[in-house]
Each structure stands twice: as structure tokens, then as C-alpha cells.
Design a protein around this motif. Structure first.
Motif, PDB file in Angstrom:
ATOM      1  N   LEU A  70       0.864  -1.170   0.000  1.00 51.71           N
ATOM      2  CA  LEU A  70       0.000   0.000   0.000  1.00 51.71           C
ATOM      3  C   LEU A  70       0.910   1.232   0.000  1.00 51.71           C
ATOM      4  O   LEU A  70       1.876   1.294   0.756  1.00 51.71           O
ATOM      5  CB  LEU A  70      -0.871   0.004   1.251  1.00 51.71           C
ATOM      6  N   TYR A  88       2.199  -5.779   3.713  1.00 49.56           N
ATOM      7  CA  TYR A  88       2.360  -6.983   4.514  1.00 49.56           C
ATOM      8  C   TYR A  88       2.965  -8.067   3.641  1.00 49.56           C
ATOM      9  O   TYR A  88       2.498  -8.295   2.529  1.00 49.56           O
ATOM     10  CB  TYR A  88       1.000  -7.435   5.053  1.00 49.56           C
ATOM     11  N   TYR A  90       4.356 -12.100   3.777  1.00 49.06           N
ATOM     12  CA  TYR A  90       4.376 -13.312   4.601  1.00 49.06           C
ATOM     13  C   TYR A  90       4.883 -14.484   3.782  1.00 49.06           C
ATOM     14  O   TYR A  90       4.467 -14.676   2.643  1.00 49.06           O
ATOM     15  CB  TYR A  90       2.967 -13.615   5.120  1.00 49.06           C
ATOM     16  N   LYS A  92       6.225 -18.776   4.156  1.00 53.85           N
ATOM     17  CA  LYS A  92       6.199 -19.965   5.013  1.00 53.85           C
ATOM     18  C   LYS A  92       6.812 -21.147   4.272  1.00 53.85           C
ATOM     19  O   LYS A  92       6.621 -21.286   3.060  1.00 53.85           O
ATOM     20  CB  LYS A  92       4.754 -20.276   5.377  1.00 53.85           C
TER      21      LYS A  92
ATOM     22  N   LYS B  10     -11.706  14.462  -0.089  1.00 56.93           N
ATOM     23  CA  LYS B  10     -10.328  14.006   0.051  1.00 56.93           C
ATOM     24  C   LYS B  10     -10.140  13.233   1.351  1.00 56.93           C
ATOM     25  O   LYS B  10      -9.610  12.141   1.383  1.00 56.93           O
ATOM     26  CB  LYS B  10      -9.384  15.201   0.038  1.00 56.93           C
ATOM     27  N   LYS B  13     -11.588   9.880   1.296  1.00 48.74           N
ATOM     28  CA  LYS B  13     -10.794   8.897   0.555  1.00 48.74           C
ATOM     29  C   LYS B  13      -9.667   8.325   1.411  1.00 48.74           C
ATOM     30  O   LYS B  13      -9.395   7.144   1.397  1.00 48.74           O
ATOM     31  CB  LYS B  13     -10.216   9.545  -0.693  1.00 48.74           C
ATOM     32  N   TRP B  14      -9.022   9.239   2.139  1.00 47.33           N
ATOM     33  CA  TRP B  14      -7.919   8.761   2.976  1.00 47.33           C
ATOM     34  C   TRP B  14      -8.420   7.841   4.083  1.00 47.33           C
ATOM     35  O   TRP B  14      -7.791   6.859   4.414  1.00 47.33           O
ATOM     36  CB  TRP B  14      -7.150   9.944   3.573  1.00 47.33           C
ATOM     37  N   GLY B  17      -9.087   4.556   2.661  1.00 50.81           N
ATOM     38  CA  GLY B  17      -7.818   3.856   2.465  1.00 50.81           C
ATOM     39  C   GLY B  17      -7.329   3.240   3.763  1.00 50.81           C
ATOM     40  O   GLY B  17      -6.909   2.084   3.797  1.00 50.81           O
ATOM     41  N   LEU B  21      -6.779  -0.662   4.589  1.00 46.35           N
ATOM     42  CA  LEU B  21      -5.479  -1.156   5.033  1.00 46.35           C
ATOM     43  C   LEU B  21      -5.633  -1.998   6.291  1.00 46.35           C
ATOM     44  O   LEU B  21      -5.071  -3.082   6.418  1.00 46.35           O
ATOM     45  CB  LEU B  21      -4.535   0.015   5.304  1.00 46.35           C
ATOM     46  N   VAL B  24      -7.434  -5.403   5.365  1.00 43.63           N
ATOM     47  CA  VAL B  24      -6.563  -6.340   4.651  1.00 43.63           C
ATOM     48  C   VAL B  24      -5.402  -6.759   5.541  1.00 43.63           C
ATOM     49  O   VAL B  24      -5.073  -7.924   5.671  1.00 43.63           O
ATOM     50  CB  VAL B  24      -6.058  -5.695   3.350  1.00 43.63           C
ATOM     51  N   LEU B  28      -4.462 -10.509   6.901  1.00 41.11           N
ATOM     52  CA  LEU B  28      -3.210 -11.170   6.538  1.00 41.11           C
ATOM     53  C   LEU B  28      -2.357 -11.474   7.754  1.00 41.11           C
ATOM     54  O   LEU B  28      -1.590 -12.415   7.765  1.00 41.11           O
ATOM     55  CB  LEU B  28      -2.421 -10.283   5.565  1.00 41.11           C
ATOM     56  N   LEU B  29      -2.480 -10.649   8.793  1.00 38.75           N
ATOM     57  CA  LEU B  29      -1.645 -10.832   9.968  1.00 38.75           C
ATOM     58  C   LEU B  29      -1.879 -12.172  10.644  1.00 38.75           C
ATOM     59  O   LEU B  29      -1.041 -12.666  11.377  1.00 38.75           O
ATOM     60  CB  LEU B  29      -1.902  -9.707  10.976  1.00 38.75           C
ATOM     61  N   SER B  30      -3.035 -12.748  10.385  1.00 32.86           N
ATOM     62  CA  SER B  30      -3.328 -14.017  11.033  1.00 32.86           C
ATOM     63  C   SER B  30      -2.639 -15.188  10.342  1.00 32.86           C
ATOM     64  O   SER B  30      -2.727 -16.311  10.802  1.00 32.86           O
ATOM     65  CB  SER B  30      -4.834 -14.244  11.063  1.00 32.86           C
ATOM     66  N   CYS B  31      -1.925 -14.914   9.260  1.00 36.16           N
ATOM     67  CA  CYS B  31      -1.243 -15.986   8.519  1.00 36.16           C
ATOM     68  C   CYS B  31      -0.351 -16.837   9.421  1.00 36.16           C
ATOM     69  O   CYS B  31      -0.417 -18.049   9.413  1.00 36.16           O
ATOM     70  CB  CYS B  31      -0.374 -15.407   7.407  1.00 36.16           C
ATOM     71  N   ARG B  32       0.518 -16.150  10.188  1.00 37.20           N
ATOM     72  CA  ARG B  32       1.475 -16.880  10.997  1.00 37.20           C
ATOM     73  C   ARG B  32       0.768 -17.744  12.046  1.00 37.20           C
ATOM     74  O   ARG B  32       1.219 -18.833  12.365  1.00 37.20           O
ATOM     75  CB  ARG B  32       2.434 -15.911  11.675  1.00 37.20           C
ATOM     76  N   GLU B  33      -0.342 -17.226  12.559  1.00 39.14           N
ATOM     77  CA  GLU B  33      -1.071 -17.976  13.583  1.00 39.14           C
ATOM     78  C   GLU B  33      -1.554 -19.319  13.053  1.00 39.14           C
ATOM     79  O   GLU B  33      -1.711 -20.278  13.791  1.00 39.14           O
ATOM     80  CB  GLU B  33      -2.281 -17.166  14.083  1.00 39.14           C
ATOM     81  N   ASN B  34      -1.809 -19.363  11.733  1.00 36.32           N
ATOM     82  CA  ASN B  34      -2.334 -20.594  11.149  1.00 36.32           C
ATOM     83  C   ASN B  34      -1.236 -21.504  10.620  1.00 36.32           C
ATOM     84  O   ASN B  34      -1.521 -22.547  10.056  1.00 36.32           O
ATOM     85  CB  ASN B  34      -3.276 -20.259   9.990  1.00 36.32           C
ATOM     86  N   ALA B  35       0.013 -21.084  10.783  1.00 36.29           N
ATOM     87  CA  ALA B  35       1.114 -21.775  10.112  1.00 36.29           C
ATOM     88  C   ALA B  35       1.216 -23.249  10.479  1.00 36.29           C
ATOM     89  O   ALA B  35       1.611 -24.061   9.660  1.00 36.29           O
ATOM     90  CB  ALA B  35       2.431 -21.070  10.411  1.00 36.29           C
TER      91      ALA B  35
END
Lengths: 220, 230
Positions: A70, A88, A90, A92, B10, B13-14, B17, B21, B24, B28-35
């Protein structure tokens, strides 16, 4: 600023033929585009794939499909832009059961290696076309930091290190808006990123190459 | 008015955004938790072994291994015999026999003492003095060993402390044990037994006999130095 506007207006009004020849704003009234006169804005959101390089490759040796970028930029009339970028990343990798030697210990485990990165950088870009152009190739240099989370699971046990580290990220890319002054466009970018992070299996530093594509939107 | 509206647009819009952010990014931050969610039970355990680099394993011929396991729960020790613990004892005995060592009956003198320990600690940081369990474990043949001390040869071992339950196999040197009662002048210092081999099973609890088999096979495969003289 007023004198510049006055000057431009004067030029535009007095040299009509030249202005018509010069201005390609497709049937516009001859006034210059606001993109060329004011500080305007651009935001972009892109999806990317990341190829690990160097020390990163020694830790995780596969292409990451889970990355997001972003970016927000202030476009200055003189073809350069200052921006902020985050996102972000990631990656694995699962390794079959192996015996690892740590000091005097032998550890047999299935490793699940993960690396998460959240960059926070300031960027400076130079565009090879004016701010209102349809096609805008650019070069960019970004620097700042990145939050890195290195978690290597031995079975279910985690060997973890994280922190905010310095990072640099030079990049090249193209923004394409379809036609002059159009707001919504597409963007592709190739970015080399090096984070000054190392821990255990990730030696020296953590470089990577990200190829990303997404949408870009300029406005004022 | 027009200017004002534009400014509001304006800002809108920010904000949009920023919200995007967060959404999303949060997803995505939960990716590692599911590893490791897809880790199979066979892939979960971690087998950690260590041994005394100065020990010469070929000098030992016999070992003593009781039919029960020691259950260590914080500071208390009890003996336990369940189908699972019996499987442990059988497998360890077979593995050691396969490496040329000979098992002696309970109470007979042996070169090595093998202890299978089920640790049920409920806290992190095992720093108590967990050595009193050796007192009668190998039977009466070592009657004089009541209250022996114990000196671990390693320092780095406790890196992998977790709060869960785990299994541990220890082998101590009984052949070269100091004679009892020969304290260094103070008279009260207990003789020290040296642990020369240690294996732990971490990361996943052993729930069935197949897991026991896998664990013992893996542990002995990564310990080729555990071998009696031909």
C-alpha cells in the motif's frame, strides 16, 4: 504561486497557436492540468509475489504468494514525488522431519519456518512523464524500517525473534491510467527490499525481490 | 463551498484507504497464527537428545531399567505403570539391547541406570532439585545411594522449557559412581551421579502406542553413539 499562475496564463493567452500545439489535453480549453500546477495525490494498492534472496533464501527458499503493498504519494509538479509505503509480506516453508544440531543438542523436528514483514518506509520517486500523463514510468528509492517477525516452529514449539529493523527498498515501476488526467489506473512495480534483520538461520540480512501489480488512483 | 466539499471528499478517501489497510492487514496478519494448524500428530513432537561428550559408551555393558516410569509432578515423584508407560519401558529396553547392552534384573548391579520420566510440571522454569527420585529406583542393590546428588553435564538444556507435559529418558553412569560415604571432608556431601545421556519428547503429548514407537525409534536413530562394545 500567483505570479507563476499569472505568467502561465499570460503565456497561454498570448501564444494561442503555440498553446494549441503544445497542449495535448484532447480538446481542453487550453488551461494547464491541475496535476501540473499543484501538489496532487496518488494512492496505490498492489498484490505481489516475493522471491527470497541472500540470507532470506537460507531460511525460506520458496516464492511467497502472500504479499500486499500500500502506497500513498504526494506528486509535485516537477515530476518527483514523496510518499509513504507499507504493506504486509508473509512467507512460510514446511520441512520434513530432520535432525538439527544446536550446540550439543540434537533436535529432531518438523520445521515450519515463517517470516512476516510489515514495512514502514518513506519514498522518493522520479517520474519520466508529467503528473497528468497516461503512462508514467518511474524510479523510486524508499528507506525506513520494517517490523519483522521470524518464527520457526519446531513441531509445535516456536523459536521466535521479532522487532523493528532498518530497511531500504529501491524500486522501478510503471503507472498506467489509460488517458491523460484520468484518475484510476493500474500499476506494476519491481522492488528490491533489504531489511537489516538476522537471526539464527537467517544470516546477515533479509533481502528479497517483490513483483507487484495493482490499482493506482490519482486525485486532487 | 465547493472547495470545502472537495476537502471533505479528500479526507473521506484517505479514511477509506486507512480502513481498507486495516481490514486487509488484519486479515493477513493471522497468517502466521495458522502456520502450524495443518501439522499432523506424527509431525508435532520434537525429540531432543544430548549426551556427555566425555563419556565413552563402549565401557558399559549392562543397564538397569525398572518396569515402571517415574512421574515427576512439580516436586513430587511417584512410580507409574500404565499400558503407555510399559510400552516405553519395553521399547527403550529393546533399543538398548539392540545396541548390545544387557538388561539386569531389578536390584542387580549394573553399569548404567536408565530412567524413564513422565514430567507433569504445571509451571515454567524447572529449577527445583529433582534428584531424590534416584534413591530407590534401581532397587536395593544400590542401597547406599539414598539421597544421592546429581550433576547435570549440560547448561544450555533448559532453553526448551514449556508448560506442557513431556517424557524424558535419562541414563546415568552407575559404573563410575563415587563410593558412598566418601564425602570431601564435610561428611554430609552426597555422592554425585553423572547423567551421561538425556532425551526428551516435547511439543506434543504422547497419546498412543504408535507415538511411543515413533518417538523411541527417532531418539535412538539420532543417538548412534549409544552402543556397547562388541
Amino acid at each position: 504561486m500567483k505570479s507563476i499562475i499569472a505568467f502561465i496564463t499570460l503565456i497561454t493567452l498570448t501564444t494561442t497557436t503555440w498553446a494549441q500545439y503544445r497542449n495535448d489535453n484532447s480538446g481542453n480549453n487550453g488551461f494547464p492540468s491541475p496535476y501540473q500546477e499543484y501538489v496532487t495525490f496518488n494512492i496505490a494498492a498492489r498484490y505481489g509475489v516475493v522471491f527470497p534472496l541472500g540470507g532470506t533464501k537460507g531460511y525460506i527458499d520458496n516464492v511467497s504468494p502472500t504479499n500486499f503493498a500500500l502506497e500513498g504519494e504526494w506528486l509535485f509538479p516537477k515530476r518527483f514525488a514523496i510518499g509513504i509505503k507499507t504493506g504486509y509480506q508473509y512467507n512460510k516453508q514446511r520441512l520434513d522431519r530432520q535432525v538439527y544440531e544446536y550446540g550439543d543438542q540434537s533436535i529432531s523436528a518438523v520445521q515450519t519456518r515463517t517470516l512476516s514483514v510489515i514495512p514502514a518506509m518513506v519514498s522518493l520517486s522520479y517520474y519520466f512523464a508529467d503528473n497528468a500523463a497516461a503512462l508514467r514510468p518511474y524510479v523510486q528509492f524508499a528507506g525506513g524500517g520494517a517490523y519483522v517477525d521470524y518464527t520457526n516452529y519446531f513441531g509445535t514449539l516456536a523459536d521466535q525473534s521479532n522487532g523493528f529493523k532498518g530497511a531500504i527498498a529501491p524500486a522501478i515501476g510503471v503507472k498506467y491510467y489509460g488517458k491523460r488526467e484520468q484518475g484510476l489506473g493500474a500499476e506494476i512495480q519491481a522492488q528490491y527490499q533489504n531489511i537489516f534483520f538476522n537471526y539464527d538461520l537467517l544470516k546477515n540480512s533479509a533481502p528479497s525481490l517483490m513483483l507487484s501489480a495493482g490499482i493506482s488512483y490519482r486525485f486532487y | 463551498m465547493n472547495m470545502n466539499m472537495q476537502q471533505q471528499r479528500k479526507a473521506g478517501k484517505w479514511k477509506l484507504g486507512a480502513v481498507l489497510l486495516l481490514l486487509v492487514g488484519g486479515g493477513l496478519l493471522s497468517c502466521r497464527e495458522n502456520a502450524i494448524n495443518d501439522l499432523s500428530p506424527a509431525d508435532s513432537p520434537v525429540y531432543i537428545t544430548n549426551y556427555d561428550r566425555s563419556a565413552n559408551f563402549s565401557q558399559y555393558k549392562t543397564f538397569s531399567l525398572p518396569d515402571s516410569v517415574i512421574v515427576e509432578s512439580n516436586d513430587s515423584y511417584t512410580a507409574d505403570q500404565t499400558p503407555l508407560s510399559s510400552r516405553f519401558v519395553t521399547n527403550v529396553a529393546n533399543a538398548l539391547t539392540g545396541r548390545g547392552f544387557q538388561r539386569v534384573s531389578r536390584g542387580d548391579s549394573a553399569d548404567l541406570g536408565v530412567a524413564i520420566i513422565r514430567v507433569n510440571n504445571q509451571y515454567t522454569g524447572i529449577a527445583s532439585n529433582p534428584y531424590s527420585y534416584y534413591s530407590n529406583y534401581w532397587g536395593g542393590g544400590f542401597g547406599g545411594l539414598g539421597g544421592v546428588g546429581y550433576s547435570p553435564y549440560y547448561q544450555s538444556y533448559y532453553t526448551y522449557q514449556v508448560t506442557d507435559q513431556y517424557w524424558e529418558i535419562q541414563i546415568v553412569d552407575l559404573k563410575n559412581r563415587p563410593a558412598t560415604g566418601t564425602g570431601t571432608g564435610t561428611g554430609s556431601a552426597p555422592p554425585q551421579l553423572t547423567v551421561i545421556y538425556n532425551a526428551t519428547i516435547r511439543g506434543a503429548d504422547i497419546a498412543d502406542q504408535q507415538s511411543v514407537d515413533n518417538a523411541i525409534t527417532a531418539i535412538f536413530n539420532q543417538s548412534p553413539y549409544l552402543k556397547a562394545a562388541e
